[in-house]
Design a protein around this motif. Structure first.
Motif, short mmCIF file in Angstrom:
data_model
loop_
_atom_site.label_atom_id
_atom_site.label_comp_id
_atom_site.label_asym_id
_atom_site.label_seq_id
_atom_site.Cartn_x
_atom_site.Cartn_y
_atom_site.Cartn_z
N UNK A 18 0.84 -1.21 0.00
CA UNK A 18 0.00 0.00 0.00
C UNK A 18 0.87 1.25 0.00
N UNK A 19 1.95 1.21 0.77
CA UNK A 19 2.85 2.36 0.83
C UNK A 19 3.51 2.59 -0.53
N UNK A 20 3.98 1.54 -1.16
CA UNK A 20 4.65 1.64 -2.46
C UNK A 20 3.67 2.12 -3.54
N UNK A 21 2.43 1.64 -3.50
CA UNK A 21 1.45 1.93 -4.55
C UNK A 21 0.58 3.15 -4.29
N UNK A 22 0.82 3.88 -3.21
CA UNK A 22 0.02 5.05 -2.87
C UNK A 22 0.36 6.21 -3.80
N UNK A 23 -0.57 6.55 -4.66
CA UNK A 23 -0.37 7.62 -5.65
C UNK A 23 -0.33 9.01 -5.00
N UNK A 24 -0.76 9.10 -3.74
CA UNK A 24 -0.77 10.39 -3.04
C UNK A 24 0.55 10.68 -2.33
N UNK A 25 1.51 9.75 -2.38
CA UNK A 25 2.81 9.98 -1.76
C UNK A 25 3.47 11.21 -2.36
N UNK A 27 6.63 11.78 -1.79
CA UNK A 27 7.97 11.26 -2.07
C UNK A 27 7.81 9.85 -2.62
N UNK A 28 8.53 9.52 -3.68
CA UNK A 28 8.42 8.21 -4.31
C UNK A 28 9.00 7.13 -3.39
N UNK A 29 8.24 6.05 -3.21
CA UNK A 29 8.69 4.87 -2.47
C UNK A 29 8.75 3.73 -3.47
N UNK A 30 9.93 3.15 -3.63
CA UNK A 30 10.14 2.12 -4.66
C UNK A 30 10.66 0.84 -4.02
N UNK A 31 10.03 -0.28 -4.38
CA UNK A 31 10.50 -1.59 -3.92
C UNK A 31 11.69 -1.98 -4.78
N UNK A 51 14.97 10.28 -3.55
CA UNK A 51 16.08 10.09 -4.49
C UNK A 51 17.43 10.00 -3.78
N UNK A 52 17.42 9.90 -2.46
CA UNK A 52 18.67 9.81 -1.70
C UNK A 52 19.27 8.42 -1.75
N UNK A 53 20.47 8.25 -1.19
CA UNK A 53 21.18 6.98 -1.28
C UNK A 53 20.81 5.97 -0.19
N UNK A 54 20.02 6.34 0.80
CA UNK A 54 19.72 5.43 1.91
C UNK A 54 18.50 4.57 1.63
N UNK A 55 18.54 3.31 2.10
CA UNK A 55 17.46 2.36 1.92
C UNK A 55 17.00 1.84 3.27
N UNK A 56 15.81 1.23 3.30
CA UNK A 56 15.23 0.65 4.51
C UNK A 56 15.19 -0.86 4.33
N UNK A 57 15.61 -1.59 5.36
CA UNK A 57 15.52 -3.04 5.34
C UNK A 57 14.47 -3.44 6.37
#
Length: 80
Positions: A18-25, A27-31, A51-57
Motif C-alpha cells: 500500500x505504501x509503495x502503490x500510494x499515488x498520493x505519496x 515522495x516516491x517509495x520504490x521496492x 532520491x537519496x542513497x539510503x534504503x530501509x531493510x
C-alpha cells in the motif's frame, strides 16, 4: 492504528505494498530487488524512498522465527 501491533508476514507485506502503490505519496517509495533470502527462502526486502542513497531493510516480522529455527536445528544436531 495502535502504537504497537503484532503483524504477520502477510500483514507487513500488504502494508508495504500500500505504501509503495500510494499515488498520493509526495515522495516516491520504490521496492528494490531483495537483498537476499531467509532460511525459509523469503525475500529480505528493501525500499528506496525519495532520491537519496539510503534504503530501509524490513526484517522484523520474521526475524525471531529464523532465530528459533536456527536454535532448533542446533539442538537437533546435539541430539536434544
Amino acid at each position: 492504528m495502535n502504537d504497537f501491533q503484532f503483524l504477520s508476514y502477510k500483514d507487513v507485506n500488504e502494508r508495504l505494498e500500500k505504501l509503495v502503490n500510494n499515488k498520493e505519496n509526495k515522495i516516491v517509495v520504490k521496492k528494490e530487488f531483495p537483498l537476499g533470502f531467509t532460511a525459509y527462502n523469503l525475500p529480505i526486502e528493501h525500499y528506496s524512498i525519495g532520491s537519496g542513497p539510503k534504503h530501509i531493510v524490513v526484517t522484523g516480522s520474521y526475524h525471531i522465527v529464523l532465530w528459533v529455527k536456527c536454535i532448533k536445528d542446533q539442538l537437533r544436531k546435539m541430539g536434544c
